[in-house]
Design a protein around this motif. Sequence first.
Motif, PDB file in Angstrom:
ATOM      1  N   ILE A 126       0.599  -1.127   0.012  1.00  0.00           N
ATOM      2  CA  ILE A 126       0.109   0.005   0.030  1.00  0.00           C
ATOM      3  C   ILE A 126       0.835   1.390  -0.052  1.00  0.00           C
ATOM      4  O   ILE A 126       0.458   2.099  -0.793  1.00  0.00           O
ATOM      5  N   PRO A 127       2.061   1.358   0.724  1.00  0.00           N
ATOM      6  CA  PRO A 127       2.641   2.633   0.825  1.00  0.00           C
ATOM      7  C   PRO A 127       3.359   2.859  -0.447  1.00  0.00           C
ATOM      8  O   PRO A 127       3.529   3.974  -1.029  1.00  0.00           O
ATOM      9  N   MET A 128       3.746   1.802  -1.063  1.00  0.00           N
ATOM     10  CA  MET A 128       4.431   2.031  -2.676  1.00  0.00           C
ATOM     11  C   MET A 128       3.356   2.546  -3.505  1.00  0.00           C
ATOM     12  O   MET A 128       3.886   3.412  -4.260  1.00  0.00           O
ATOM     13  N   PHE A 129       2.281   1.888  -3.437  1.00  0.00           N
ATOM     14  CA  PHE A 129       1.148   2.184  -4.246  1.00  0.00           C
ATOM     15  C   PHE A 129       0.912   3.781  -4.304  1.00  0.00           C
ATOM     16  O   PHE A 129       0.720   4.360  -5.185  1.00  0.00           O
ATOM     17  N   ILE A 130       0.817   3.972  -3.142  1.00  0.00           N
ATOM     18  CA  ILE A 130       0.409   5.705  -2.473  1.00  0.00           C
ATOM     19  C   ILE A 130       1.314   6.386  -3.108  1.00  0.00           C
ATOM     20  O   ILE A 130       1.088   7.459  -3.768  1.00  0.00           O
ATOM     21  N   ALA A 131       2.665   6.254  -2.909  1.00  0.00           N
ATOM     22  CA  ALA A 131       3.897   6.980  -3.376  1.00  0.00           C
ATOM     23  C   ALA A 131       3.856   7.083  -4.700  1.00  0.00           C
ATOM     24  O   ALA A 131       4.268   8.326  -5.147  1.00  0.00           O
ATOM     25  N   LEU A 132       3.585   6.123  -5.449  1.00  0.00           N
ATOM     26  CA  LEU A 132       3.511   6.296  -6.798  1.00  0.00           C
ATOM     27  C   LEU A 132       2.437   7.189  -7.517  1.00  0.00           C
ATOM     28  O   LEU A 132       2.829   7.808  -8.674  1.00  0.00           O
TER      29      LEU A 132
END
Length: 205
Positions: free
Chosen positions: A24-30
């Motif tokens: 989830i954190p990676m998706f949000i950052a992208l």
Amino acid sequence: MDYLSFFFTALTTLFVIVDPPGNIPMFIALTEKLDKDLVDRISKKAVTIASSILIIFVFGGYAVMEFFRISIESLKVAGGLLLFIVSVDILLGRKTREYYFQKGLESVDVDSIAVFPLALPLYTGPGAITATIVLASEADIVGKIILVLAILVVYGIVRLTHVYSAAIISLLGKSGSDIIARVMAIFLASIGVEYIFDGALSILR
């Protein structure tokens, strides 16, 4: 064949490897700087591509193995080692994933983010492909349909984490997501060890 047990084994294995909560954190950052409609389109495309790749390997993975003359026993050992490495990568803070993740940010075509790094290698990496081939090799036609169902459930969860990503990350926090990812990684390491022993014993026999 115990189809219910096989379904939960497939579901657990793929869920741990794909790791929807931990990503989830990676998706949000992208996607945090993108328009909401564009984020939704990227999410749908990434989930569709990732799940389609695994479904193809459910029915075509064995043909690929035959072409390269790879035995299922060797694949289990190699796959087990790979799953173990993936679990260590997660436990050590996803250094490999972060590398791919940063490379993906350099893409000029925003829509391509759905393909790289989201669909590949974030949500359908070598570990997920290997596990799918191994699971499919142990299943009859009904088992393969059940495996497809497990894949759809896992990527359905991925889609839900995208839709509710902001709410989930605020609830869990960065540390909460990391804790979940690391706990799941321990189970993934155990699955990898089981694959290694099972494959090695079959070769020795």
